[in-house]
Every structure is written in structure tokens, then in C-alpha cells.
Design an enzyme around this catalytic site. Structure first.
Site, short mmCIF file in Angstrom:
data_model
loop_
_atom_site.label_atom_id
_atom_site.label_comp_id
_atom_site.label_asym_id
_atom_site.label_seq_id
_atom_site.Cartn_x
_atom_site.Cartn_y
_atom_site.Cartn_z
N LEU A 193 29.69 -8.22 -5.74
CA LEU A 193 29.42 -9.64 -6.01
C LEU A 193 27.92 -9.87 -6.02
CD1 LEU A 193 31.77 -11.71 -6.24
CD2 LEU A 193 32.41 -9.78 -4.84
N TYR A 231 24.52 -12.63 -7.55
CA TYR A 231 24.17 -14.05 -7.71
C TYR A 231 23.00 -14.17 -8.69
CZ TYR A 231 23.11 -18.87 -6.39
OH TYR A 231 22.88 -20.22 -6.42
N TYR A 283 16.89 -19.22 -1.96
CA TYR A 283 17.59 -17.94 -1.80
C TYR A 283 16.53 -16.89 -1.49
CZ TYR A 283 21.50 -14.70 -2.70
OH TYR A 283 22.51 -13.77 -2.59
P1 NAD Z 1 31.51 -14.16 3.33
O1 NAD Z 1 30.86 -14.63 4.58
O2 NAD Z 1 32.96 -14.40 3.15
O3 NAD Z 1 31.29 -12.60 3.11
C1 NAD Z 1 30.20 -11.86 3.56
C2 NAD Z 1 30.77 -10.79 4.47
O4 NAD Z 1 29.80 -9.78 4.71
C3 NAD Z 1 31.18 -11.32 5.84
O5 NAD Z 1 32.56 -11.02 6.05
C4 NAD Z 1 30.32 -10.54 6.80
O6 NAD Z 1 30.98 -10.25 8.00
C5 NAD Z 1 30.06 -9.27 5.99
N1 NAD Z 1 28.92 -8.46 6.43
C6 NAD Z 1 27.64 -8.86 6.67
N2 NAD Z 1 26.89 -7.80 7.05
C7 NAD Z 1 27.72 -6.72 7.03
C8 NAD Z 1 27.55 -5.33 7.34
N3 NAD Z 1 26.36 -4.84 7.74
N4 NAD Z 1 28.61 -4.49 7.24
C9 NAD Z 1 29.81 -4.97 6.85
N5 NAD Z 1 30.04 -6.27 6.55
C10 NAD Z 1 29.00 -7.12 6.64
O7 NAD Z 1 30.66 -14.81 2.16
P2 NAD Z 1 30.75 -14.70 0.56
O8 NAD Z 1 29.83 -15.78 0.08
O9 NAD Z 1 32.13 -14.68 0.08
O10 NAD Z 1 30.04 -13.32 0.26
C11 NAD Z 1 30.64 -12.24 -0.41
C12 NAD Z 1 29.73 -11.75 -1.53
O11 NAD Z 1 29.65 -12.76 -2.53
C13 NAD Z 1 28.29 -11.47 -1.09
O12 NAD Z 1 27.80 -10.33 -1.76
C14 NAD Z 1 27.56 -12.70 -1.59
O13 NAD Z 1 26.18 -12.49 -1.79
C15 NAD Z 1 28.30 -12.93 -2.89
N6 NAD Z 1 28.09 -14.25 -3.52
C16 NAD Z 1 28.37 -15.40 -2.85
C17 NAD Z 1 28.17 -16.65 -3.46
C18 NAD Z 1 28.49 -17.94 -2.73
O14 NAD Z 1 28.08 -19.00 -3.18
N7 NAD Z 1 29.23 -17.90 -1.65
C19 NAD Z 1 27.69 -16.70 -4.78
C20 NAD Z 1 27.42 -15.49 -5.46
C21 NAD Z 1 27.62 -14.28 -4.82
#
Ligand code: NAD
Length: 286
Positions: free
Chosen positions: A170, A172, A182
């Protein structure tokens, strides 16, 4: 046989990882997840106590089954790299075999192989700081947790992936356009992740017939996004300016991931696929 998926980065039912797990489960895949060690306890307890049962409901009315939850910390590749303070940390001491190499070994031992690998994790300790104010350590930590973690996962899981398999991460839009707020090197980390998607698509494609794609997702009110602090503003901005003026649901990203992981996408690799209501295509907001 149905496909087996390992989804790294699921610790509650709000994020993209959970939604991707659901879409893959709805398509018939067996679900394994990797949960960040410090979040493991509360995630497993909540699962066991039925706190997620409502969000486990699949389109056919059945409940998504998570076959196994693995503790994971994707910033460590093998036990030799874990520093003493982490080893002795109360939140880590209760779990074992949570480095990337060990998790891949455990999955191999338990199930033999997988077909789908999802990286849905990121961490930038200084994300709320502008890049100009970001420390070297903060920047490197963002890259380690958010970019190299994918390289490491692929490196260790590709040998247990069946040919024809697919991997997804995923990303951004802040990787390619200026998104103030960001910070902490997270924009740089996403740029690295997207570039690595291309190089790894070549290497894993040639060597193992594995596809590598990344989804550039629009804003979602996940736990991680709330920590950045500007998520409501980004959701409002998208509602106002995107070609499709609706709130993006995690399920829409989950469904795109299920497509990319399926044979329907058998010629798609090395791609950044936008699932953002089209916001990326706008030049100016109107
Ligand atoms: P989320 O909090 O559900 O997921 C992030 C996860 O990463 C969490 O479960 C956290 O425990 C885990 N994590 C952090 N450090 C870690 C490590 N060292 N080892 C293992 N796990 C670890 O949030 P999300 O927004 O769904 O994020 C998921 C992906 O989506 C990320 O890559 C994020 O950058 C991307 N993303 C999110 C958005 C948004 O607006 N939420 C937009 C674009 C991309």
C-alpha cells in the site's frame, strides 16, 4: 485448492490490511496475518472475545476465519539483529519467532507455501515533523519500517510462494506530489516503495514468476492515519475535489487487492494502481 494469503500489518478491523483480508477471504482464500508484536495481545484478545465479529461478516453472511495470527516486527530480519532492549521489552518478551525470517520459517513449517503476500504496514516515528525538521534516525526508521520491510518480506517469503503468486503493498500519493503534513521521511519511504515495486517485479518475476504491485490508496481513517493528524482534512479534500465525490471505503481497496492477487490480473506487475476515487488525476482542485 484455494489460495493461501499472508497479510502483514493487521492489528484491528479499521485498516486496509483487515479489508484486504476480508476481500481475499470472500474470494475463497485462506487467511494468515502478521501482527505487530506490541499490538498482538490486544488484537488476539479482541478477536477471541468477538469484538470484531460484526466486521468479520462476509458478503455471503459467513464470518471471515483467520487461520493463524503470527507475531511480527518487520524492522528486524533475524534474531541476531534484535537489540537487547527490545529482547527484554515486556511487550516483546511474551512472544517468540517474530523476526521476518522466523515468521517465514514458521509459515513454511505450518502450511508449506503461500500464494499471496500483502504488505499493509508503515511507521514513521517523526511523521508529524516536516521533512526539513526530520532527524536522520527518524528518516531511516521510516524507510526501515515502511520500505525495506517490504524488501525483507519478499526476500524471505518468495522462496515459499507458489509460482504465479502475487504480492501487494500500500502506498500513498505523497510519494510523487507534495502533500504537506506527510512528513518524517514518509513521503520518501513511499517513493522508495514504489520504485522497489518495479525492480522487485522484475527480479521476482524472472526468478519465481511472482507478480509485485502496489496500490496507491486514498485517505482512510485508520489507526495509523489518525496518528498523522490530518486525515479528516484529506478525506474532506478528496470529497470536494476528486472525480468521484464519495468517501473511499476500505472495502474498495480490499476488492482492488483481491483483483490484483487473482489470475484476472495475470499480466499486471510492477504497477502502481490508484484506488482513490481518481483524485490523483486532478491537476487543480475545483
Ligand atoms: P493500520 O494502522 O491499519 O495499519 C498499519 C499497521 O502497521 C498496523 O497494524 C501496525 O501495527 C503495523 N506496523 C507498524 N510498524 C510495524 C512493524 N515494525 N512490524 C509490523 N507491523 C507494523 O493503518 P493503514 O492506514 O490501513 O495502513 C496500512 C497501509 O496503508 C500502510 O502502508 C499505509 O501507509 C497505507 N496507506 C494508508 C492510507 C490511509 O489514509 N489510511 C492511505 C494510503 C496508504
Amino acid at each position: 485448492r484455494g489460495k493461501r494469503a499472508f497479510i502483514a500489518g493487521v492489528a484491528d478491523d479499521n485498516g486496509y490490511g483487515w479489508a484486504i483480508a476480508k476481500s481475499l477471504a470472500a474470494a475463497g482464500a485462506e487467511i494468515l496475518v502478521g501482527t505487530w508484536v506490541p499490538a498482538l495481545n490486544i488484537f488476539e484478545t479482541s478477536l477471541r472475545r468477538g469484538k470484531f465479529d460484526e466486521s468479520r461478516v462476509l458478503p455471503d453472511g459467513s464470518l471471515m476465519d483467520i487461520t493463524k495470527v503470527y507475531p511480527l516486527d518487520a524492522i528486524f530480519d533475524c534474531p541476531e539483529h534484535v537489540p537487547e532492549d527490545i529482547k527484554n521489552n515486556k511487550r516483546y518478551a511474551g512472544s517468540t519467532k517474530w523476526t521476518v525470517k522466523e515468521v517465514a520459517e514458521s509459515v513454511k513449517e505450518d502450511f508449506g507455501s503461500i500464494d499471496i503476500l500483502v504488505h499493509s504496514l508503515a511507521n514513521g516515528p517523526e511523521v508529524i515533523k516536516p521533512l526539513l525538521e526530520t532527524s536522520r534516525n527518524g528518516y531511516l526508521a521510516a524507510i526501515s519500517a515502511s520500505s525495506y520491510s517490504f524488501v525483507s518480506l519478499l526476500k524471505h517469503f518468495v522462496p515459499i510462494m507458489n509460482p504465479g503468486g502475487a504480492t501487494i503493498s500500500l502506498t500513498y500519493i505523497a510519494s510523487e506530489k507534495i502533500i504537506p503534513g506527510y512528513g518524517g521521511g514518509m513521503s520518501s519511504a513511499k517513493a522508495a516503495l514504489e520504485s522497489d515495486t518495479r525492480v522487485l517485479a522484475f527480479e521476482a518475476g524472472r526468478k519465481h514468476k511472482i507478480r509485485v504491485n502496489t496500490i496507491s490508496a486514498g485517505p482512510l481513517r485508520s489507526r495509523a492515519a489518525k496518528a498523522i493528524g490530518f486525515i479528516d482534512m484529506m478525506i474532506d479534500y478528496s470529497l470536494e475535489n476528486a472525480p468521484l465525490q464519495k468517501e473511499l471505503s476500505a472495502e474498495e481497496v480490499g476488492n482492488a487487492a483481491a483483483f490484483l492477487a487473482s489470475p484476472l490480473a495475470s499480466a499486471i506487475t510492477g504497477a502502481v494502481v490508484y484506488v482513490d476515487n481518481g483524485l490523483n488525476a486532478m491537476g487543480v482542485g475545483v
